[in-house]
Write an enzyme that holds these catalytic residues in place. Structure first.
Site, PDB file in Angstrom:
ATOM      1  N   THR A 188       0.850  -1.189   0.000  1.00  0.00           N
ATOM      2  CA  THR A 188       0.000   0.000   0.000  1.00  0.00           C
ATOM      3  C   THR A 188       0.884   1.236   0.000  1.00  0.00           C
ATOM      4  O   THR A 188       1.918   1.256   0.659  1.00  0.00           O
ATOM      5  CB  THR A 188      -0.927   0.040   1.226  1.00  0.00           C
ATOM      6  N   GLU A 334      -4.864  -3.118   4.118  1.00  0.00           N
ATOM      7  CA  GLU A 334      -4.593  -3.800   5.383  1.00  0.00           C
ATOM      8  C   GLU A 334      -5.765  -4.656   5.852  1.00  0.00           C
ATOM      9  O   GLU A 334      -5.639  -5.398   6.831  1.00  0.00           O
ATOM     10  CB  GLU A 334      -4.259  -2.770   6.476  1.00  0.00           C
ATOM     11  N   LYS A 443      -6.348  11.046  -2.337  1.00  0.00           N
ATOM     12  CA  LYS A 443      -6.727   9.839  -3.066  1.00  0.00           C
ATOM     13  C   LYS A 443      -7.354  10.234  -4.394  1.00  0.00           C
ATOM     14  O   LYS A 443      -8.482  10.698  -4.463  1.00  0.00           O
ATOM     15  CB  LYS A 443      -7.681   8.966  -2.260  1.00  0.00           C
ATOM     16  N   TRP A 448      -3.089   6.681  -4.429  1.00  0.00           N
ATOM     17  CA  TRP A 448      -2.609   7.683  -3.477  1.00  0.00           C
ATOM     18  C   TRP A 448      -1.601   8.637  -4.092  1.00  0.00           C
ATOM     19  O   TRP A 448      -0.740   8.234  -4.864  1.00  0.00           O
ATOM     20  CB  TRP A 448      -1.933   6.996  -2.293  1.00  0.00           C
TER      21      TRP A 448
END
Ligand code: AMP
Length: 490
Positions: A188, A334, A443, A448
């Site tokens: 991520t 996550e 975002k 991102w």
């Protein structure tokens, strides 16, 4: 009861036995449609697993993919974990140096890549050390020699031909896997600093698939035709390839063609009943529908799962006018990623139309075994729909650590919850609403952008004294960065 492990080989075997005739349709780079059945998928996935073992794959080794959504990627999804390896999907939209960093940090031994992505690979290759690179030939520039004679002869330029490799391979020898063993991983960039790796266990993926399939979550069944538009390199396409194969749904994979018209053609032609993606994708679909309202006859009750960024209420309303039902969900890399989904229960009958839309625009309720709380400075916020706090979560498909990143323990609380850095309220029925974000990131279209990196780049300019980057709302991208700059005197 028996200590039966929750692992992916069972899912592959059952799919191959029970759903042999079910179809898997993929849009190829040249726009043609590739079709085959679960029986073919199972046989080829087993052959790929066997080939990787023959190349020396050991238990726990990482196999990277650089691929769009199609049958070969799906084969890797099951072949790698069933061979005892770890499927590591690389996000092809990241900057080259991030992709190289991620592949090195994960210590990827092998790479499977689409031939149409070879130009991208060439930019990364000098900085990474894959032992083997396997190229899926779609008619682009892939090595094609040695199709009959086996892998060694299929090697050209250090690249091996995927088809040659699996044509000559014995089926995978499935090891006796424990459910806690790693099956996949994904990085991520939704954190500060370098991207962080999340490792998914077989158990997490299996339980996540069960939870996703529940009627009040995504509601998946073997009667569905499921089209994940969300890339298979973004949190395992929200786990949909695993959950769809688990229930035996028909799968439709859009390849690299993600514009509104191509997707609508696919939904209509294949009878898609459930699709999933970030709001930016649906905005382009809405535009296409508004421009040509009578062009497509879409399946009745088509559900569109929208997540990765907030689904605006006006978008939910606009799609309802075309008979398309938006299902809003929240999740993170996550959290494998499904965390909350906003489906409405029987109590919604008592609500006004406006109240129902407001409920559907919330991020939704967690499935069983996924716990949420909003934490303020004074402890847990009451579930009153008003008090804001940091959303914290825990459950069997929530990460307990980042891969090989011992300095990131602060993302977990002392009492064992994961800190999402999203700010939320929770109402009396458990509907979460994300109201803000603590993390200093923008975002844009589901990906991102680091405000800190942008600020540093701006401040490196000799005429800039100070710069601050904030997220501003944007109709197409959800958010875009806006820089506020103070010039140096003179
Ligand atoms: P990623 O790990 O890239 O999937 O990003 C996860 C983050 O995306 C979350 O922590 C949220 O900040 C944001 N996000 C995901 N889904 C939603 C949603 N439905 N509404 C608002 N933000 C969302």
């Amino acid at each position: 009861m028996m200590p039966f492990p929750l692992t992916l080989p069972h899912v592959l075997e059952r799919a191959g036995r029970l759903f042999r005739e079910r179809e898997i349709v993929s849009r190829m780079p040249d726009r043609s449609l590739h079709r085959y059945r679960y029986a073919d998928f199972e046989r080829r996935a087993r052959a790929l697993g066997g080939a990787l073992q023959r190349l020396g794959l050991r238990r726990g080794d990482r196999v990277a993919t650089l691929m769009w959504n199609h049958y070969a990627h799906l084969e890797a999804y099951f072949a790698v974990p069933c061979a005892g390896g770890v499927l590591h999907t690389l996000n092809l939209r990241l900057p080259h140096d991030d992709i190289a960093y991620i592949a090195n940090h994960a210590a990827d031994r092998f790479l499977i890549v689409d031939d149409v992505l070879l130009p991208l690979l060439e930019r990364i290759r000098p900085h990474v050390k894959f032992e083997r690179i396997i190229v899926v030939p779609f008619g682009g520039s892939a090595p094609t020699a040695g199709v009959e004679s086996g892998a060694e002869d299929g090697v050209e330029n250090g690249l091996e031909n995927y088809e040659a490799l699996i044509a000559s391979s014995a089926p995978v020898a499935v090891p006796a896997l424990a459910e806690e063993e790693p099956a996949g991983m994904c990085y991520t960039s939704g954190t500060t600093g370098r991207p962080k790796g999340v490792v998914y266990s077989h158990r997490a993926i299996v339980l996540h698939s069960f939870a996703s399939a529940l009627q009040d979550i995504l509601g998946l069944s073997r009667s569905d035709t499921v089209c994940p538009v969300v890339p298979m390199f973004h949190v395992n396409a929200w786990g949909i390839p695993f959950s769809a194969i688990m229930v035996g749904a028909k799968l439709v994979l859009p390849g690299p063609h993600l514009d509104g018209e191509s997707l609508l053609d696919l939904f209509e032609g294949e009878g898609v009943t459930l699709t999933a993606g970030v709001p930016t994708i649906w905005m382009s679909i809405l535009k296409a529908l508004e421009e040509q309202p009578s062009r497509w006859k879409l399946p009745e009750g088509l559900r569109m799962v929208v997540g990765g960024a907030a689904a605006p209420e006006n978008m939910i309303r606009a799609f309802d006018r075309f008979g398309l039902r938006v299902v809003h969900g929240w999740g993170m890399t996550e959290t494998t990623p499904v965390g909350t989904v906003s489906t409405v229960g029987p109590e919604a009958g008592a609500l006004s139309e406006d109240e129902r839309y407001a409920l559907r625009a919330r991020q939704g309720v967690p499935p069983p075994f996924f716990e949420v709380r909003a934490m303020t400075g004074d402890g847990e916020a009451p579930w009153d729909g008003r008090t804001m706090g940091e959303l914290q979560v825990r459950g069997p498909w929530v990460a307990a650590a980042y891969h090989d990143a011992p300095d990131d323990a602060a993302k977990w609380t002392d009492d064992g919850w994961f800190r999402t850095e999203d700010v939320a309220t929770i109402d009396a029925r458990g509907y979460v609403k994300i109201t803000d974000r603590i993390k200093d990131l923008v975002k844009s279209g589901g990906e991102w952008i680091s405000s800190v990196d942008l600020e540093n780049a701006l401040m490196a300019h000799p005429d800039v004294a100070e710069a601050a980057v904030i997220a501003v709302p944007d109709e197409k991208w959800g958010e875009r960065p806006l820089a506020v700059v103070v010039r140096k005197a003179g």
